[in-house]
Design an enzyme around this catalytic site. Structure first.
Site, PDB file in Angstrom:
ATOM      1  N   TYR A   1     -48.717  24.255  14.029  1.00 60.94           N
ATOM      2  CA  TYR A   1     -48.489  24.001  12.601  1.00 60.94           C
ATOM      3  C   TYR A   1     -49.808  23.614  11.934  1.00 60.94           C
ATOM      4  O   TYR A   1     -50.463  22.639  12.312  1.00 60.94           O
ATOM      5  CB  TYR A   1     -47.473  22.887  12.449  1.00 60.94           C
ATOM      6  CG  TYR A   1     -46.834  22.796  11.078  1.00 60.94           C
ATOM      7  CD1 TYR A   1     -45.604  23.408  10.831  1.00 60.94           C
ATOM      8  CD2 TYR A   1     -47.422  22.081  10.051  1.00 60.94           C
ATOM      9  CE1 TYR A   1     -44.996  23.303   9.587  1.00 60.94           C
ATOM     10  CE2 TYR A   1     -46.815  21.981   8.806  1.00 60.94           C
ATOM     11  CZ  TYR A   1     -45.609  22.591   8.574  1.00 60.94           C
ATOM     12  OH  TYR A   1     -45.007  22.486   7.345  1.00 60.94           O
TER      13      TYR A   1
ATOM     14  N   TYR B   1     -47.051  29.981   3.968  1.00 66.70           N
ATOM     15  CA  TYR B   1     -46.558  28.626   4.221  1.00 66.70           C
ATOM     16  C   TYR B   1     -45.046  28.644   4.069  1.00 66.70           C
ATOM     17  O   TYR B   1     -44.518  28.613   2.958  1.00 66.70           O
ATOM     18  CB  TYR B   1     -47.186  27.653   3.225  1.00 66.70           C
ATOM     19  CG  TYR B   1     -46.658  26.240   3.314  1.00 66.70           C
ATOM     20  CD1 TYR B   1     -46.894  25.461   4.443  1.00 66.70           C
ATOM     21  CD2 TYR B   1     -45.931  25.686   2.268  1.00 66.70           C
ATOM     22  CE1 TYR B   1     -46.421  24.160   4.519  1.00 66.70           C
ATOM     23  CE2 TYR B   1     -45.459  24.384   2.333  1.00 66.70           C
ATOM     24  CZ  TYR B   1     -45.698  23.629   3.460  1.00 66.70           C
ATOM     25  OH  TYR B   1     -45.230  22.341   3.546  1.00 66.70           O
TER      26      TYR B   1
END
Length: 388
Positions: free
Chosen positions: A297, A341
């Protein structure tokens, strides 16, 4: 920690379908429509229909409720529906909850989804605009009055301390940005397709909050992503090779807050990630040396370095060199810095593609993939493997 042995969930469920909308800066449609498009695409990929679905999992932040998505997709009865808190930290936990439901026999086919207009609608990077009184909101009262109003400003505190502790410069973070954008440049689905960067480009990008530059920060994206989870046995009869959930875990550390855990003994690590790492390695075994691809991430580059260290890929303060030397393929879709994203859900999809052998930037022989969720908050992680 209560769980000391191998998790009995291991190998009981698999990701059988993945689907997404296009990733854009202005979708031109509602978040519900994005969710439905992604869910239908994932079901098509799995060779299933809406009528096969009896479970749904999403994020507490998602504006499209499970029952609304079920109705809009034409699903029937649901026996399981759930939401996971803490923003991007929920990504891999959606798969964990779906796998738990499948393994327990509560549901047979569970779809995890996330959809938002995060660029054209609510922009999370804009920071705290208004918050209703709450216990977790009160913790922000120790940071907001001093100008720490955005996620970038919260991460910058830890990033500055990290550089100081290990005698590094902001160039250390640039290696992550360069790797992500290199992979994005060859991924047609990525926003930054065809646009790689160099360390010089990173160093020339404007400051957002020192020591974070523009190219250290993830994008703002409109789009949706969905995943179909079912039993390994059922997945074997579907069109694509199963991406088996070899391990799944959630974790929150001592003194945990949401992005503002500044009162811990040390700001240079991510204890919540350490909790997840220990659980994943116990279950999936044996450890980081067996991972073929890392999908980490990357909302902000410093936390990618800290994750590598928490998972034991390298020593403390050594992650920048680890990335620069490309000892492990990282974020082969371009990550949230380069592709899109989507609160980490597109990263899970990339992990599935790597296991299937169908990724645009395929790593030869990839059979064990680590996927992580949002850091700085209570988080989650997965190890996905091939079936066999």
């Amino acid at each position: 920690m209560s769980a000391r042995g191998r998790d009995p969930l291991s190998g009981r469920a698999a990701v059988a379908g993945i689907g997404a909308t296009e990733f854009s800066k202005d979708s031109g449609r509602s978040e519900l429509r994005l969710a439905v498009e992604a869910v239908r695409a994932a079901l098509d990929d799995a060779g299933l229909t809406p009528g096969d679905v009896d479970g749904l999992v999403t994020f507490t932040m998602d504006t499209s409720p499970e029952i609304t998505v079920a109705q809009a997709c034409g699903m029937g009865d649901l026996s399981f529906f759930s939401r996971v808190h803490y923003g991007g930290g929920a990504a891999c936990a959606t798969v964990l909850q779906a796998a738990l439901a499948v393994a327990a026999g509560v549901a047979e086919v569970v779809v995890c989804y996330r959809a938002f207009n995060e660029r054209s609608g609510r922009r999370f990077g804009a920071g705290v605009q208004h918050r209703e009184p709450s216990a977790e909101g009160a913790a922000l009262g120790w940071a907001l009055p001093f100008g720490l109003l955005t996620p970038a400003s919260w991460v910058a505190m830890a990033a500055q301390r990290y550089l100081h502790r290990y005698g590094l410069t902001p160039e250390a973070f640039g290696h992550v940005a360069v790797v992500d954008r290199r992979y994005a440049a060859t991924n047609p689905a990525a926003h930054f397709y065809g646009r790689p960067i160099t360390l010089a480009d990173h160093a020339a990008s404007r400051w957002i909050v020192e020591p974070l530059r523009l190219l250290d920060c993830c994008q703002e994206t409109d789009g949706g992503q969905a995943l179909v989870i079912t039993s390994v046995e059922r997945a074997r009869d579907l069109p694509h090779p199963p991406a088996v959930v070899a391990a799944a875990a959630q974790g929150a550390g001592r003194g945990q807050e949401q992005m503002t855990s500044f009162y811990r003994d040390d700001l240079t690590g991510l204890p919540e990630t350490g909790v997840v790492a220990r659980r994943l390695w116990r279950t999936a075994g044996p450890g980081p040396g067996d991972i073929d691809v890392g999908i980490l991430y990357d909302h902000f580059t410093p936390f990618v370095l800290m994750q590598l260290e928490e998972f034991g890929f390298c020593g403390r303060g050594e992650a920048a060199d680890f990335v620069a030397e490309e000892r492990l393929p990282l974020n082969t879709h371009g990550g949230q810095l380069g592709e899109a994203y989507l609160h980490g859900m597109n990263g899970i999809a990339e992990g599935v593609r790597q296991v299937r052998g169908s990724a645009v930037n395929q790593v030869p022989g990839a059979s064990r993939v680590l996927v992580t969720a949002g850091t700085g908050v209570p988080t989650s992680g997965l190890v996905l493997t091939g079936d066999g």
